[in-house]
Scaffold this active site. Structure first.
Site, PDB file in Angstrom:
ATOM      1  N   HIS A   1     107.792  13.980  16.966  1.00 37.05           N
ATOM      2  CA  HIS A   1     107.999  13.921  18.411  1.00 37.05           C
ATOM      3  C   HIS A   1     108.081  12.493  18.938  1.00 37.05           C
ATOM      4  O   HIS A   1     108.530  12.284  20.060  1.00 37.05           O
ATOM      5  CB  HIS A   1     106.868  14.671  19.129  1.00 37.05           C
TER       6      HIS A   1
ATOM      7  N   ASP B   1     109.845   5.731  23.752  1.00 36.99           N
ATOM      8  CA  ASP B   1     109.416   7.124  23.875  1.00 36.99           C
ATOM      9  C   ASP B   1     110.302   8.001  23.012  1.00 36.99           C
ATOM     10  O   ASP B   1     111.530   7.822  22.984  1.00 36.99           O
ATOM     11  CB  ASP B   1     109.510   7.585  25.334  1.00 36.99           C
TER      12      ASP B   1
END
Length: 465
Positions: free
Chosen positions: A157, A364
């Protein structure tokens, strides 16, 4: 029907009552498990004096969960240590914050072994096993050692770092080699997948076999699977009673000012200090509109046991105080900074009330806040998304105003442009982004990944002798 077993560090199923807080992974995994029968396995979030492997099995909103308690040393070495003091900062390009300690690595290996020993008896022939995130990279290796031959997939992720950064990790090749015990390794973006491939081709003398990657005597499928949100559900949530109450409260308290909102877990990767500096630059550059804006930053505290998180909280407290001290008036503070969790339906109301969504992480994996902000907007009067070019979501939300989060000048200029943007342009940009988040939603992500995992070979082929 094929059963799906999801494995993640923490098991945090939603209640189905709209009261989930910041973070989209729990929602995404729960959506997958409601579609496929199976269970969600992981750490309970609790500690015990001695690890027993005893399972606690419950059912929440249609999702079966099986959790296990860890020892205090496991928490310190595996979670606070290797996961969040070593891998997390390194994978987010913060080598200056990366801690290397042998006990951390030992704890990481130990917990992955314990997870495997507890999980293996639950796995039935034909089950698909889907392992999530950097906490559990070696889990497939441990399951294979116990004889598990099922198809096992891994999804990262967070970003995969550049090759030059990855090699600074002691034992990096052993960690990467453990990924070749999976059948499918998924990343958020093509860039992260390519960074992984570059490492393998360079450091492990790997080769591409069609679209597969071969190294360490094994072949693994790799792919990019950008995670989404349940955009239609979140858009509907933005019209719920609680969301409307929150919306009305925000509109009343902004007193006809334009609301700029950021929502992030308190973390140095989110670019919060840089964001505050950018807003401060905007106030300095645009004195004529200072009193016309209010910046709300919601940043729930996380990982309080890690020193770097304690330090960033103190710095943000100081920054917000400095900005308010410099620019506030008797009836107005430019910054409202809160460290509180809010329900998802409340956040939907906050997003809908905002003229600008300020999403500026330094790095991110994806950033689901950006997608939820888009989903929550009023189609007739949408807000503007300002987005870091270093968020994985930037690959999909190309109609956002892109900024380098390290540049306070770029953030300031983007804020000025967003606040002045005319309605037709706002609608045009939002419409395209909403189409994207609706099309590439959590169901599309789930189906793409599980479909790819289902398509790999039936059983695991061990390392050829």
């Amino acid at each position: 029907m094929t059963r799906l077993i999801v494995v993640s560090n923490r098991v945090n199923p939603p209640t189905g009552k709209g009261d989930e807080t910041v973070g989209g992974l729990a929602m995404a995994l729960s959506a997958a498990l409601r579609e496929y029968s199976g269970l969600w396995f992981g750490w309970s979030g609790k500690t015990t004096e001695t690890f027993t492997g005893e399972l606690n099995v419950e059912r929440h909103d249609g999702v079966t969960v099986a959790t296990v308690d860890l020892e205090e040393s496991d928490l310190n070495e595996y979670y606070n240590g290797y996961a969040n003091k070593t891998l997390w900062p390194l994978f987010h390009y913060r080598q200056d914050l990366t801690a290397y300690d042998r006990s951390y690595g030992e704890g990481y290996e130990r917990v992955n072994q314990r997870f495997a020993e507890t999980l293996a008896p639950l796995i039935e022939p034909g089950d698909l096993v889907w392992v999530h995130d950097y906490h559990l990279i070696p889990l497939a290796r441990e399951l294979r050692r116990l004889g598990v031959k099922n198809r096992i997939g891994f999804f990262l992720h967070i970003p995969w770092p550049a090759h030059q950064l990855m090699v600074t990790l002691p034992g990096h090749q052993k960690l990467v080699q453990s990924l070749f015990d999976y059948d499918l390794v998924g990343f958020q973006t093509p860039d992260y997948r390519q960074a992984f491939e570059e490492y393998v081709l360079t450091e492990a003398q790997g080769v591409m076999v069609g679209s597969d990657l071969r190294a360490f005597g094994r072949t693994v499928k790799v792919g990019a699977f950008p995670i989404g949100v349940d955009a239609a559900e979140f858009a509907q949530m933005a019209k719920s009673e609680r969301a409307w109450r929150t919306y009305n409260v925000m509109m009343a308290h902004t007193a006809f000012r334009s609301l700029i909102v950021g929502v992030d877990r308190l973390d140095y990767s989110k670019g919060l200090e840089e964001r505050f500096a950018g807003f401060e630059h905007f106030l300095a550059d645009n004195p004529e509109v200072r009193r016309e804006v209010l910046f709300l930053q919601i940043a729930p505290v996380s990982r309080e046991g890690v020193e770097a998180y304690q330090e960033i909280r103190a710095r943000l407290d100081s920054l917000s105080g400095r900005i308010n001290g410099e620019y506030a008036d008797i009836d107005w503070n430019p910054v409202r900074y809160v460290n509180k969790n809010y329900r998802r339906d409340e956040l939907a109301g906050v997003y809908r009330a905002a003229r600008v969504g300020l999403v500026t992480p330094l790095r991110d994996g994806m950033n689901l806040v950006a997608k939820e902000f888009v989903a929550a907007q009023d189609p007739d009067d949408p807000g503007v998304l300002i987005l870091s070019r270093f968020a994985g979501a930037a690959d999909q939300l190309k109609q956002a105003l892109m900024v380098n989060p390290n540049s306070p000048e770029e953030i300031s200029e983007a804020l000025k442009r967003a606040l002045a943007m005319e309605l037709p342009e706002r609608i045009a940009r939002w419409t395209q982004m909403f189409e994207t988040v609706t099309r590439d939603d959590v169901s599309a992500w789930r189906d793409a990944y599980v479909g790819a995992l289902s398509g790999v070979r039936e059983t695991y082929t061990a390392l050829a002798s």
